[in-house]
Design a protein around this motif. Structure first.
Motif, PDB file in Angstrom:
ATOM      1  N   LEU A 282       0.722  -1.252  -0.360  1.00 28.11           N
ATOM      2  CA  LEU A 282       0.177  -0.205   0.104  1.00 28.11           C
ATOM      3  C   LEU A 282       0.849   0.975   0.201  1.00 28.11           C
ATOM      4  O   LEU A 282       0.426   2.027  -0.376  1.00 28.11           O
ATOM      5  N   LEU A 283       2.150   0.937   0.508  1.00 30.10           N
ATOM      6  CA  LEU A 283       2.821   2.349   0.921  1.00 30.10           C
ATOM      7  C   LEU A 283       3.850   2.693  -0.692  1.00 30.10           C
ATOM      8  O   LEU A 283       3.385   4.095  -1.186  1.00 30.10           O
ATOM      9  N   VAL A 284       4.015   1.841  -1.280  1.00 32.37           N
ATOM     10  CA  VAL A 284       5.024   1.556  -2.450  1.00 32.37           C
ATOM     11  C   VAL A 284       4.717   1.667  -3.247  1.00 32.37           C
ATOM     12  O   VAL A 284       5.121   1.915  -5.048  1.00 32.37           O
ATOM     13  N   LEU A 285       3.609   0.764  -3.348  1.00 35.94           N
ATOM     14  CA  LEU A 285       3.498   0.181  -4.965  1.00 35.94           C
ATOM     15  C   LEU A 285       1.511   1.117  -5.388  1.00 35.94           C
ATOM     16  O   LEU A 285       1.443   1.637  -5.345  1.00 35.94           O
ATOM     17  N   ARG A 286       2.614   0.698  -7.341  1.00 34.66           N
ATOM     18  CA  ARG A 286       1.744   1.762  -8.172  1.00 34.66           C
ATOM     19  C   ARG A 286       0.832   0.404  -8.842  1.00 34.66           C
ATOM     20  O   ARG A 286       0.963  -0.426  -9.317  1.00 34.66           O
ATOM     21  N   ALA A 287      -0.304   1.060  -9.005  1.00 33.29           N
ATOM     22  CA  ALA A 287      -1.746   0.490  -9.833  1.00 33.29           C
ATOM     23  C   ALA A 287      -1.079  -0.011 -11.149  1.00 33.29           C
ATOM     24  O   ALA A 287      -0.991  -1.042 -11.675  1.00 33.29           O
ATOM     25  N   ASP A 288       0.008   1.047 -11.595  1.00 30.14           N
ATOM     26  CA  ASP A 288       0.867   0.520 -13.288  1.00 30.14           C
ATOM     27  C   ASP A 288       1.974  -0.137 -13.434  1.00 30.14           C
ATOM     28  O   ASP A 288       2.222  -0.325 -14.183  1.00 30.14           O
ATOM     29  N   ALA A 289       2.793  -0.894 -11.788  1.00 32.37           N
ATOM     30  CA  ALA A 289       3.432  -0.977 -12.022  1.00 32.37           C
ATOM     31  C   ALA A 289       3.540  -2.161 -12.626  1.00 32.37           C
ATOM     32  O   ALA A 289       2.529  -3.102 -13.136  1.00 32.37           O
ATOM     33  N   ARG A 290       4.561  -2.600 -13.496  1.00 31.32           N
ATOM     34  CA  ARG A 290       4.563  -3.965 -14.354  1.00 31.32           C
ATOM     35  C   ARG A 290       5.667  -5.470 -13.653  1.00 31.32           C
ATOM     36  O   ARG A 290       6.546  -4.457 -12.956  1.00 31.32           O
ATOM     37  N   LEU A 291       5.412  -5.594 -14.178  1.00 33.33           N
ATOM     38  CA  LEU A 291       6.261  -7.420 -13.647  1.00 33.33           C
ATOM     39  C   LEU A 291       7.044  -7.651 -14.320  1.00 33.33           C
ATOM     40  O   LEU A 291       7.184  -7.304 -16.470  1.00 33.33           O
ATOM     41  N   ASP A 292       8.199  -8.010 -14.215  1.00 37.74           N
ATOM     42  CA  ASP A 292       9.776  -8.449 -14.563  1.00 37.74           C
ATOM     43  C   ASP A 292       9.909  -9.722 -14.008  1.00 37.74           C
ATOM     44  O   ASP A 292      10.187  -9.930 -13.051  1.00 37.74           O
ATOM     45  N   GLY A 293      10.099 -10.938 -14.790  1.00 33.75           N
ATOM     46  CA  GLY A 293      10.437 -12.791 -13.951  1.00 33.75           C
ATOM     47  C   GLY A 293      11.364 -12.068 -13.550  1.00 33.75           C
ATOM     48  O   GLY A 293      11.866 -13.058 -12.500  1.00 33.75           O
ATOM     49  N   LEU A 294      12.817 -12.002 -14.335  1.00 35.08           N
ATOM     50  CA  LEU A 294      14.151 -11.961 -13.573  1.00 35.08           C
ATOM     51  C   LEU A 294      13.817 -11.237 -13.163  1.00 35.08           C
ATOM     52  O   LEU A 294      14.781 -11.297 -11.610  1.00 35.08           O
ATOM     53  N   GLY A 295      12.849  -9.920 -13.167  1.00 29.32           N
ATOM     54  CA  GLY A 295      13.279  -8.986 -11.719  1.00 29.32           C
ATOM     55  C   GLY A 295      12.493  -9.362 -10.146  1.00 29.32           C
ATOM     56  O   GLY A 295      13.281  -9.476  -9.313  1.00 29.32           O
ATOM     57  N   VAL A 296      11.700  -9.748 -10.643  1.00 28.71           N
ATOM     58  CA  VAL A 296      11.112 -10.610  -9.392  1.00 28.71           C
ATOM     59  C   VAL A 296      11.723 -11.346  -9.103  1.00 28.71           C
ATOM     60  O   VAL A 296      11.575 -11.664  -7.466  1.00 28.71           O
ATOM     61  N   ALA A 297      12.819 -12.598  -9.734  1.00 22.24           N
ATOM     62  CA  ALA A 297      13.608 -14.137  -8.983  1.00 22.24           C
ATOM     63  C   ALA A 297      14.449 -13.005  -8.931  1.00 22.24           C
ATOM     64  O   ALA A 297      14.808 -13.220  -6.989  1.00 22.24           O
ATOM     65  N   ALA A 298      14.930 -12.418  -9.058  1.00 16.56           N
ATOM     66  CA  ALA A 298      16.842 -11.355  -8.083  1.00 16.56           C
ATOM     67  C   ALA A 298      15.988 -10.579  -7.028  1.00 16.56           C
ATOM     68  O   ALA A 298      16.276 -10.602  -5.937  1.00 16.56           O
ATOM     69  N   ALA A 299      14.847  -9.964  -7.045  1.00 16.56           N
ATOM     70  CA  ALA A 299      14.180  -9.747  -5.763  1.00 16.56           C
ATOM     71  C   ALA A 299      14.053  -9.911  -4.556  1.00 16.56           C
ATOM     72  O   ALA A 299      13.812 -10.052  -3.686  1.00 16.56           O
ATOM     73  N   LEU A 300      13.309 -11.881  -4.859  1.00 14.48           N
ATOM     74  CA  LEU A 300      12.716 -12.544  -4.209  1.00 14.48           C
ATOM     75  C   LEU A 300      13.998 -13.084  -3.575  1.00 14.48           C
ATOM     76  O   LEU A 300      14.537 -13.675  -2.478  1.00 14.48           O
ATOM     77  N   GLY A 301      15.319 -13.447  -4.757  1.00 13.53           N
ATOM     78  CA  GLY A 301      16.386 -14.617  -4.129  1.00 13.53           C
ATOM     79  C   GLY A 301      17.617 -13.032  -3.468  1.00 13.53           C
ATOM     80  O   GLY A 301      18.037 -13.643  -1.707  1.00 13.53           O
ATOM     81  N   GLY A 302      17.303 -11.463  -3.227  1.00 14.94           N
ATOM     82  CA  GLY A 302      18.022 -10.656  -2.455  1.00 14.94           C
ATOM     83  C   GLY A 302      16.540 -10.778  -0.774  1.00 14.94           C
ATOM     84  O   GLY A 302      17.763 -10.577   0.091  1.00 14.94           O
ATOM     85  N   ALA A 303      16.160 -10.710  -0.650  1.00 13.65           N
ATOM     86  CA  ALA A 303      15.560 -11.273   0.392  1.00 13.65           C
ATOM     87  C   ALA A 303      15.671 -12.678   0.905  1.00 13.65           C
ATOM     88  O   ALA A 303      15.989 -12.892   2.041  1.00 13.65           O
ATOM     89  N   VAL A 304      15.966 -13.722   0.412  1.00 16.56           N
ATOM     90  CA  VAL A 304      15.868 -14.855   0.304  1.00 16.56           C
ATOM     91  C   VAL A 304      17.531 -14.887   1.033  1.00 16.56           C
ATOM     92  O   VAL A 304      18.282 -15.343   2.448  1.00 16.56           O
ATOM     93  N   VAL A 305      18.209 -14.256   0.921  1.00 15.70           N
ATOM     94  CA  VAL A 305      19.641 -13.874   1.153  1.00 15.70           C
ATOM     95  C   VAL A 305      19.968 -13.451   2.123  1.00 15.70           C
ATOM     96  O   VAL A 305      21.167 -13.915   2.849  1.00 15.70           O
ATOM     97  N   MET A 306      19.276 -12.366   2.387  1.00 13.81           N
ATOM     98  CA  MET A 306      19.396 -11.468   3.316  1.00 13.81           C
ATOM     99  C   MET A 306      19.150 -12.406   4.318  1.00 13.81           C
ATOM    100  O   MET A 306      19.454 -12.251   5.835  1.00 13.81           O
ATOM    101  N   ALA A 307      18.489 -13.102   4.409  1.00 19.42           N
ATOM    102  CA  ALA A 307      17.189 -13.362   5.545  1.00 19.42           C
ATOM    103  C   ALA A 307      18.410 -15.077   5.904  1.00 19.42           C
ATOM    104  O   ALA A 307      18.419 -14.473   7.401  1.00 19.42           O
ATOM    105  N   ALA A 308      18.928 -15.745   5.321  1.00 21.80           N
ATOM    106  CA  ALA A 308      20.136 -16.283   5.735  1.00 21.80           C
ATOM    107  C   ALA A 308      20.961 -15.612   6.304  1.00 21.80           C
ATOM    108  O   ALA A 308      21.733 -16.360   6.734  1.00 21.80           O
ATOM    109  N   GLY A 309      21.698 -14.366   5.918  1.00 25.71           N
ATOM    110  CA  GLY A 309      22.220 -13.252   6.544  1.00 25.71           C
ATOM    111  C   GLY A 309      22.154 -13.122   7.966  1.00 25.71           C
ATOM    112  O   GLY A 309      22.941 -13.950   9.131  1.00 25.71           O
TER     113      GLY A 309
END
Length: 293
Positions: free
Chosen positions: A126-153
């Motif tokens: 709600l804070l940052v997402l926009r209605a016209d936001a586009r999705l990109d498979g590689l971008g989503v995978a990278a963002a998810l991978g970043g969250a996983v990596v930081m969580a493991a760290g």
């Protein structure tokens, strides 16, 4: 301790403002290297402590997870996705940390923590997402991978408690993370700019001293004293601070939905910090006395 640790994500929330207003455009990986490597070298020079034994490879692993690989994936996600999408995907980190903590640290994964984590993702969207936001498979995978990596760290930082002083271990991780990032930044962005303005230098100095040396020291100090789950929930403050600064300093519009999102994020954060009620201990079994006794 919670309030002191919360200073770290609040400081990280100022990164967007500093980057857009003070740093040269199009050089996010250079900014990441300068955030990590000089800050780490500064802390190592101050403490005059080097890793010993297993802490050579542990510092490399933690530095790569918490800083080097995380920043690289964050860059890919931010480059291929609108900032709101990347931030929303990254907001799943508290839930990932809670799940990893249950498996590696023996922490109990409660329903309240799970609901708070889901609410945190909803609030950030709600804070940052926009209605016209586009999705990109590689971008989503990278963002998810970043969250996983930081969580493991984060979880491994809690599991591997270094006997060295806090500033020393922080410095080791920043140096390791910066060294991981250095060749990536050079290959992707090329050599640093030939000339930097005084504003550029001020921005890089802020990111080095405040955004990394101070912020990471407070972050890892919090991990020593608090549960990994409680600490990582504090990270939800970053998009709140970034949005507030955009409104206050840059004059960006703040909608009712964003205000609701900020409220939901703060409510989730506070809920996650509450101590669970202790279970009552079973009392002694009643003794039945018959009439003939």
């Amino acid at each position: 301790m919670i309030l002191v640790t919360a200073l770290t994500p609040a400081i990280w929330g100022t990164t967007y403002l500093v980057t857009t207003e003070l740093l040269p455009p199009g050089r996010p990986l250079l900014a990441a290297v300068i955030r990590a490597l000089p800050a780490g070298l500064l802390l190592v020079a101050i403490t005059r402590r080097l890793p010993k034994g297993i802490w050579w490879w542990r510092a490399l692993v933690l530095g790569a997870l918490n800083i080097g690989v995380f920043f690289a994936l964050l860059f890919v996600g931010a480059y291929r996705l609108p900032g709101g999408v990347a931030a929303t995907v990254g907001a799943i980190q508290p839930l990932l940390v809670a799940m990893l903590s249950a498996g590696l640290l023996g922490e109990r994964l409660t329903l309240r923590t799970t609901l708070a984590a889901v609410a945190g993702v909803a609030g950030v969207s709600l804070l940052v997402l926009r209605a016209d936001a586009r999705l990109d498979g590689l971008g989503v995978a990278a963002a998810l991978g970043g969250a996983v990596v930081m969580a493991a760290g984060v979880v491994l930082s809690k599991r591997w408690q270094s006997p060295a002083p806090l500033l020393a271990t922080t410095g080791w991780q920043l140096v390791a993370g910066g060294l991981v990032l250095l060749p990536v930044a050079f290959l992707v962005e090329g050599p640093p700019p030939a000339a930097l303005t005084s504003a550029n230098l001020a921005g890089y100095a802020y990111l080095t001293v405040i955004g990394s040396a101070l912020a990471y020291a407070l972050w890892f100090r919090g991990l020593r004293e608090l549960s990994a789950t409680k600490v990582t929930f504090l990270g939800l403050l970053s998009p709140v601070v970034a949005t507030a600064l955009g409104w206050l300093v840059l004059g960006q519009e703040l909608t009712a939905a964003q205000g609701l999102g900020a409220f939901v994020v703060l409510a989730a954060l506070v809920t996650a910090q509450l101590q669970p009620r202790p279970r009552p201990l079973p009392g002694p079994a009643p003794v039945l006395i018959g009439k003939g006794s």
